[in-house]
Scaffold this active site. Structure first.
Site, PDB file in Angstrom:
ATOM      1  CG  PHE A  76      30.234  43.691  21.049  1.00 15.02           C
ATOM      2  CD1 PHE A  76      31.600  43.496  21.177  1.00 15.02           C
ATOM      3  CD2 PHE A  76      29.383  42.825  21.731  1.00 15.02           C
ATOM      4  CE1 PHE A  76      32.123  42.471  21.958  1.00 15.02           C
ATOM      5  CE2 PHE A  76      29.895  41.798  22.523  1.00 15.02           C
ATOM      6  CZ  PHE A  76      31.271  41.624  22.630  1.00 15.02           C
ATOM      7  CG  HIS A 117      43.486  43.362  26.537  1.00 14.16           C
ATOM      8  ND1 HIS A 117      42.399  42.541  26.300  1.00 14.16           N
ATOM      9  CD2 HIS A 117      44.584  42.553  26.517  1.00 14.16           C
ATOM     10  CE1 HIS A 117      42.836  41.300  26.117  1.00 14.16           C
ATOM     11  NE2 HIS A 117      44.153  41.275  26.253  1.00 14.16           N
ATOM     12  CB  THR A 138      34.222  42.510  30.845  1.00 16.54           C
ATOM     13  OG1 THR A 138      35.101  41.405  31.062  1.00 16.54           O
ATOM     14  CG2 THR A 138      34.263  42.926  29.396  1.00 16.54           C
TER      15      THR A 138
HETATM   16  N1  UDP Z   1      33.079  44.011  25.112  1.00 14.41           N
HETATM   17  C1  UDP Z   1      31.934  44.773  24.899  1.00 14.41           C
HETATM   18  N2  UDP Z   1      30.719  44.229  25.197  1.00 14.41           N
HETATM   19  C2  UDP Z   1      30.580  42.971  25.699  1.00 14.41           C
HETATM   20  C3  UDP Z   1      31.741  42.197  25.935  1.00 14.41           C
HETATM   21  C4  UDP Z   1      32.966  42.749  25.623  1.00 14.41           C
HETATM   22  O1  UDP Z   1      32.026  45.900  24.442  1.00 14.41           O
HETATM   23  O2  UDP Z   1      29.435  42.541  25.969  1.00 14.41           O
HETATM   24  C5  UDP Z   1      34.394  44.570  24.769  1.00 14.41           C
HETATM   25  C6  UDP Z   1      35.098  45.190  25.986  1.00 14.41           C
HETATM   26  O3  UDP Z   1      35.826  46.336  25.554  1.00 14.41           O
HETATM   27  C7  UDP Z   1      36.017  44.045  26.412  1.00 14.41           C
HETATM   28  C8  UDP Z   1      36.419  43.454  25.064  1.00 14.41           C
HETATM   29  O4  UDP Z   1      35.247  43.545  24.271  1.00 14.41           O
HETATM   30  O5  UDP Z   1      37.126  44.508  27.172  1.00 14.41           O
HETATM   31  C9  UDP Z   1      36.901  42.020  25.140  1.00 14.41           C
HETATM   32  O6  UDP Z   1      35.897  41.236  25.743  1.00 14.41           O
HETATM   33  P1  UDP Z   1      36.244  40.070  26.784  1.00 14.41           P
HETATM   34  O7  UDP Z   1      35.016  39.262  26.976  1.00 14.41           O
HETATM   35  O8  UDP Z   1      37.488  39.366  26.343  1.00 14.41           O
HETATM   36  O9  UDP Z   1      36.509  40.876  28.149  1.00 14.41           O
HETATM   37  P2  UDP Z   1      37.883  41.247  28.907  1.00 14.41           P
HETATM   38  O10 UDP Z   1      38.770  40.049  28.817  1.00 14.41           O
HETATM   39  O11 UDP Z   1      38.457  42.461  28.204  1.00 14.41           O
HETATM   40  O12 UDP Z   1      37.467  41.552  30.319  1.00 14.41           O
HETATM   41 MG    MG Z   2      39.368  38.901  27.183  1.00 12.45          MG
END
Ligand code: UDP
Ligand code: MG
Length: 167
Positions: free
Chosen positions: A58, A125, A97
């Site tokens: 993604f 975020h 998330t």
């Molecule tokens: N994201 C997504 N699908 C996933 C994991 C993450 O679309 O399976 C996107 C989502 O917008 C997320 C961002 O990527 O906020 C960053 O991912 P991370 O794992 O760092 O999560 P966060 O720290 O934002 O909770």
């Molecule tokens: Mg993150």
């Protein structure tokens, strides 16, 4: 433990007019805002911010999302919150998330959604730990944009550097 944390109100949060709601929710933490600005997110900034996810399927869509290409809002609001246990407090308020797994009263649980292509549009975020927070804050802000001294700085003389000022 006094910490700083980077918060971004993502383009979906801006498009849904959630800025006020999100800032009100974050004010429950009693943390201090020490920096804030609107940012037009370049491809390079987006890729650097999410570099840990560059191998995920993604990733290209995530970069388009944070750059505002899915929402016709080519900007994010970037803030630094500062105070005791800032990361834990803000992550808790933000929620998980995946907006469908996030507690329903959390910011992401209240306002997030999953797109048909599977990207989590989760409106905010929040840095996930202290080293990520430092890396992200240094990426999004220059020292003079933050009203407290968070990290060590160095001085250098810029030679013949064109600068735009008010006319
Ligand atoms: N994201 C997504 N699908 C996933 C994991 C993450 O679309 O399976 C996107 C989502 O917008 C997320 C961002 O990527 O906020 C960053 O991912 P991370 O794992 O760092 O999560 P966060 O720290 O934002 O909770
Ligand atoms: Mg993150």
């Amino acid at each position: 433990m006094t910490q700083a944390v980077l918060i971004l109100i993502k383009p979906d949060g801006l498009k849904k007019s959630l800025t006020g709601n999100i800032l009100t929710r974050l004010s429950e933490t009693k943390l201090e805002i020490v920096a804030a600005k609107m940012v037009r997110v370049s491809q390079a900034l987006a890729e650097e911010h999410y570099k840990q996810l560059k191998d995920k399927p993604f990733f290209p869509e995530l970069i388009g999302y944070i750059r505002g290409e899915l929402h016709d809002r080519k900007k994010v609001m970037a803030l630094v919150y500062w105070g005791k246990d800032a990361i834990k407090k803000c992550r808790e308020l933000a929620g998980a998330t995946n907006p469908e797994e996030a507690e329903s009263t959390s910011i992401r649980g209240s306002y997030g959604r999953i797109t048909t292509s599977g990207v989590y549009e989760n409106v905010i975020h929040v840095s996930s730990n202290e080293s990520e927070a430092e890396r992200e804050i240094k990426l999004w802000f220059q020292p003079e944009e933050i009203i407290v001294n968070l990290f060590s700085v160095k001085s250098e003389i810029e030679k013949e550097c064109k600068k735009v000022t008010w006319a």
